[in-house]
Structures are given as structure tokens and as C-alpha cells.
Design an enzyme around this catalytic site. Structure first.
Site, PDB file in Angstrom:
ATOM      1  N   HIS A  51      -5.759 -64.637 -18.019  1.00 44.45           N
ATOM      2  CA  HIS A  51      -6.035 -63.317 -17.436  1.00 44.45           C
ATOM      3  C   HIS A  51      -5.500 -63.179 -16.012  1.00 44.45           C
ATOM      4  O   HIS A  51      -5.390 -62.064 -15.497  1.00 44.45           O
ATOM      5  CB  HIS A  51      -7.541 -63.000 -17.492  1.00 44.45           C
ATOM      6  CG  HIS A  51      -8.376 -63.720 -16.487  1.00 44.45           C
ATOM      7  ND1 HIS A  51      -9.101 -64.862 -16.798  1.00 44.45           N
ATOM      8  CD2 HIS A  51      -8.634 -63.485 -15.183  1.00 44.45           C
ATOM      9  CE1 HIS A  51      -9.754 -65.268 -15.728  1.00 44.45           C
ATOM     10  NE2 HIS A  51      -9.485 -64.445 -14.730  1.00 44.45           N
ATOM     11  N   ASP A  83      -8.052 -68.535 -22.895  1.00 44.74           N
ATOM     12  CA  ASP A  83      -7.751 -68.070 -21.541  1.00 44.74           C
ATOM     13  C   ASP A  83      -7.026 -69.131 -20.722  1.00 44.74           C
ATOM     14  O   ASP A  83      -7.259 -69.279 -19.528  1.00 44.74           O
ATOM     15  CB  ASP A  83      -9.027 -67.620 -20.820  1.00 44.74           C
ATOM     16  CG  ASP A  83      -8.726 -66.712 -19.632  1.00 44.74           C
ATOM     17  OD1 ASP A  83      -7.607 -66.157 -19.586  1.00 44.74           O
ATOM     18  OD2 ASP A  83      -9.588 -66.567 -18.752  1.00 44.74           O
ATOM     19  N   SER A  95     -10.334 -67.711 -10.209  1.00 42.01           N
ATOM     20  CA  SER A  95      -9.903 -67.946 -11.590  1.00 42.01           C
ATOM     21  C   SER A  95      -8.640 -68.788 -11.626  1.00 42.01           C
ATOM     22  O   SER A  95      -7.658 -68.502 -10.930  1.00 42.01           O
ATOM     23  CB  SER A  95      -9.644 -66.617 -12.294  1.00 42.01           C
ATOM     24  OG  SER A  95     -10.832 -65.886 -12.461  1.00 42.01           O
TER      25      SER A  95
END
Length: 457
Positions: free
Chosen positions: A109, A139, A213
Site C-alpha cells: 500500500h 501487503d 508503514s
């Protein structure tokens, strides 16, 4: 204003406490018995050079009023030509895994739909990154930069983690630059959260915020144990519940992405549901709170050939405890094609060992567009390798070319088309038949935990 005696006594006590506090702090030792006080600095000095900041730039088509596309209308009202595209920027983090080849692990993402990916190293160098491959279901994404004086993080065994182990999160929160936070492992094996297709998260209270992230979660030896991925928050900021992908899982995904450019998931050929206390009582089992009950075995599948039966309760996969149907799907879905798997099952109250070999999943694909506005999308059947298999019906969007009509229409990789013109889609052939019914079609899309409609004219 005069103070009463009680007030004077209170004020004097406050000053005494303050003075004592200052004296105590001034007397704090810098070392005990000749040894310096504990510090994470030595660990971080080794770890932080391997954590990078990731910046992305994406070109997005700007929707405009049809009147603004009319040259006569613009000339009459003296309206200048409006830009049809604009650039959006994103940020995140990444971890150098292989210094010799320049491989970097990050989240899908973070770089999804990016046209340009730039990596900034700890020493300030900025490098253009090449996208090697992504796996939206876990992911995970792999980038590559020129291998020149890079530092990689050593990998730990995330299966050996324990709740209570101290950890450090390193990343780029809110674009502030490299930041370090510390905490402990709060829980292990978190799944069923609906964040990703395959979930086996490490939960930590080390502060993780937007921009973290793809960053590193390391142990006190400076070894990588996870890739920071998500937070649970009502406000969008950290509240002490963060999640990281275990490095054992991320490493296996990375190896497949490097070798094949995609993850080749296999199939066992069985569907299962959670073992509930009611089902345990019905099967006369003592184990009432964990396990996966087999509800369907596909004929001639590896499960069928190995002797798995409907009603079997799977409690272990390769000696890993199965607590739910999600666990079983995760464990099988992350195994490579050809891998040997040993299932421990309960059948009529007795334990049995079942040996099977994961087979290649043959997925039906189509590059032909359902509609003229869906050119550039690759559709596939919803087979056993997909985490939604057995839960919903439809066809899955496998790929969407950047800048294609399908991308401009709003279709994304991982979307599941569940109905067309309000009629349920069971397979690819049916999807194409339903799409022929008129030039205007209505798609019902399942995207993660949400649903939406897309109208195509």
C-alpha cells in the site's frame, strides 16, 4: 494577599518536594559499578542505516465538467485549458534486506499505483527504486535500488517471538524523517482483522503512525522481526495497537516475488469453518475453543487424495496450532506449490495424521475487457488460493494497467466483482454473458471489508 498557615505549610511542603526531586535527579549516576546505564543506542547505530524513507509520486486523472472540454464554451467564457492530470505524493518506509543486490522490503500500500518511487537512505542519498513485485494479499512489496555501500538488517526467526519481548519500531512517521520508538510484543498470530487477505500479525505497543508503514520492527539484538504495516485507531494516530508482518512470512513472499514476479499460491482442496463450542459438543470433542472443521473436500484434490474427510477437525498444520479457519487458510495459502504438509486432525475423538502435497492452483484468466471502459484489467476466477474463496462468489481483478480505462474507471487489483446489473456473478463465463446485457452496466465491487458500485456507460 496574606496566606493562612495551612496554605504556608502546603507551599513549603511543595518546595521541599521540588528541591528533593532536583537533588535526586542531579545525583543520577551515569554508570553503575563501572558500567554505563542501559541504552538502545548501540542497537540503533547498527539498525537505522538499513531503514529507508520511501517517497512516491502518482499521476491522477482529474475529472472535469464535460462543458469544460468544449472549446467553444471555454472560448466564449474565456476559460483557460485545465490540466487533465495532477501529481499526488505518498510516503512510507522500507528495509534493506539484501545489500549486495539492493533489495528493499516495504508494504504494497506504500507504493501501490506509484509512477515514481524514490528511496532516501539514512546518509541522505536519494535513489530511484525499481519495483520488483507486489503481493496485495499480504501487503508485501519488493523494491530494488543500485547496490552501492548499502547496509542490510540481519533477519531473526519470528516464530521464536514471545509475548513480552522488547521491540523497537523504526520508520518515517508523518514524513518527519527517521524516528525510533520502543515497546513490547503485545500479542502474536493476530488474524481475522480484515486488514489484509492473509493475516498473521505481530501486535506491538511500540508507536506506529502513518508513514511508518514498511518500516522495521527489530529485537534488542538489532535483528529484523517484522515489517510495520497497520495500526488500530479511531483517530488515525497511534493508540498503542500496531501490527507488523512477521519477517518469516515476508521473507517467503519476497523470495517468490524475486523469483517469479508474483506469488504462486497452491491449493489443498478443502474448505473449513471455525470450531465452535456447539460444534465441538455435536462432534463429542473435548477441545471446544480452537480448530477448523472441514466442511467441503473437492474431489481429486490433494486433500481428497490424502484422505481428509468432511467433519475432520484440523488442529495442527506442520506442528503449528490451528485456532480457526482463518489460521488454516493462512497456513495453507502461504505454502509453496509442491510443499509437503502434515495435518493433525480429530476424527471421532481420535487424532490422525494426514500427509498431503500442495498442488498448483490452475486459475482461469481473461485479458478481454468486460466493457470498453474496463480495458487494461485482467480478470480471474475466485479460486482456492484467494482468501475470499468459499465465502463469497464472483470474479477477481488480478491486474490493472496504469493509466488504462479500467484504472480511470476506478477498478483496482484485488477487487472482486460480485454482481453485474444486480445479478450474482459465479464465474468468468457468466460475467461476460451478464456484461453483454446493454451498453450501461452496474458493477457491485467487494474491496477489502467494504463494498461499492461502479456504473459504466
Amino acid at each position: 494577599m496574606r496566606l493562612s498557615r495551612p496554605w504556608l505549610a502546603t507551599l513549603a511542603g511543595f518546595y521541599l518536594i521540588l528541591i528533593n526531586s532536583l537533588l535526586v535527579n542531579a545525583a543520577l549516576p551515569v554508570a553503575v559499578n563501572g558500567e554505563q546505564l542501559p541504552s538502545l543506542a548501540p542497537v540503533l547505530e547498527r539498525s537505522t542505516p538499513a531503514v529507508v524513507n520511501v517517497f512516491t509520486r502518482t499521476r491522477v486523472k482529474v475529472e472535469e465538467n464535460p462543458l469544460l472540454s468544449d472549446p467553444f464554451f471555454r472560448r466564449f467564457f474565456d476559460i483557460p485549458q485545465q490540466p487533465r492530470q495532477r501529481d499526488t505524493q505518498g510516503l512510507g518506509s522500507g528495509v534493506i534486506i539484501d545489500a549486495k543486490k539492493g533489495y528493499i522490503l516495504t508494504n504494497n500500500h506504500v507504493i501501490q499505483k506509484a509512477d515514481v518511487i524514490t528511496v532516501t537512505l539514512r546518509d541522505g542519498r536519494k535513489l530511484d527504486a525499481k519495483l520488483i513485485g507486489t503481493d496485495p494479499e499480504t501487503d508485501v512489496a519488493v523494491l530494488q535500488v543500485p547496490a552501492n555501500n548499502l547496509t542490510a538488517l540481519p533477519l531473526a526467526d519470528s516464530d521464536a517471538l514471545r509475548v513480552g519481548d522488547f521491540v523497537v519500531a523504526i520508520g518515517n512517521p508523518f514524513g518527519l524523517g527517521q524516528t525510533v520508538t520502543s515497546g513490547i510484543v503485545s500479542a502474536l498470530g493476530r488474524s481475522g482483522l480484515g486488514i489484509e487477505g492473509y493475516e498473521d500479525f505481530i501486535q506491538t505497543d511500540a508507536s506506529i503512525n502513518p508513514g511508518n508503514s514498511g518500516g522495521a520492527l527489530v529485537n534488542l539484538r538489532g535483528e529484523l522481526i517484522g515489517i510495520n504495516t497497520a495500526i488500530f485507531s479511531r483517530s488515525g494516530g497511534n493508540i498503542g495497537i500496531g501490527f507488523a508482518i512477521p519477517i518469516n512470512m515476508a521473507r517467503d513472499i519476497m523470495q517468490q516475488l524475486v523469483e517469479h514476479g508474483e506469488v504462486q499460491r497452491g491449493r489443498l482442496g478443502a474448505q473449513a469453518q471455525d470450531l465452535t463450542p456447539e460444534l465441538a459438543a455435536a462432534f463429542k470433542l473435548k477441545q471446544k475453543d480452537s480448530g477448523a472443521v472441514v466442511v467441503k473436500v473437492i474431489p481429486d484434490s490433494p486433500a481428497d487424495k490424502a484422505g481428509l474427510r468432511v467433519g475432520d477437525v484440523v488442529i495442527n498444520v506442520n506442528q503449528r496450532q490451528v485456532r480457526s479457519a482463518d489460521d488454516l487458510r493462512n497456513f495453507i495459502g502461504l505454502l509453496r506449490v509442491g510443499t509437503h504438509v502434515r495435518l493433525t486432525v480429530l476424527r471421532k475423538g481420535k487424532q490422525h495424521l494426514i500427509d498431503a502435497r500442495i498442488a498448483r492452483s490452475v486459475q482461469k484468466k481473461s485479458t478481454a475487457p468486460l466493457h470498453s471502459r474496463l480495458k487494461g484489467a485482467v480478470l480471474g476466477s475466485l479460486d482456492e488460493g484467494h482468501p475470499a474463496y468459499g465465502q463469497i462468489e464472483g470474479v477477481v481483478v488480478l491486474k490493472v494497467e496504469r493509466g488504462s480505462p479500467a484504472a480511470q474507471a476506478g477498478l483496482r487489483p484485488g477487487d472482486i466483482i460480485t454482481s453485474i446489473n444486480q445479478q450474482t456473478v459465479h464465474d468468468l463465463d457468466e460475467a461476460f454473458e451478464l456484461a453483454k446485457q446493454g451498453e450501461r452496466i452496474l458493477l457491485n465491487i467487494r474491496r477489502g471489508r467494504s463494498s461499492l458500485f461502479i456504473v459504466l456507460n
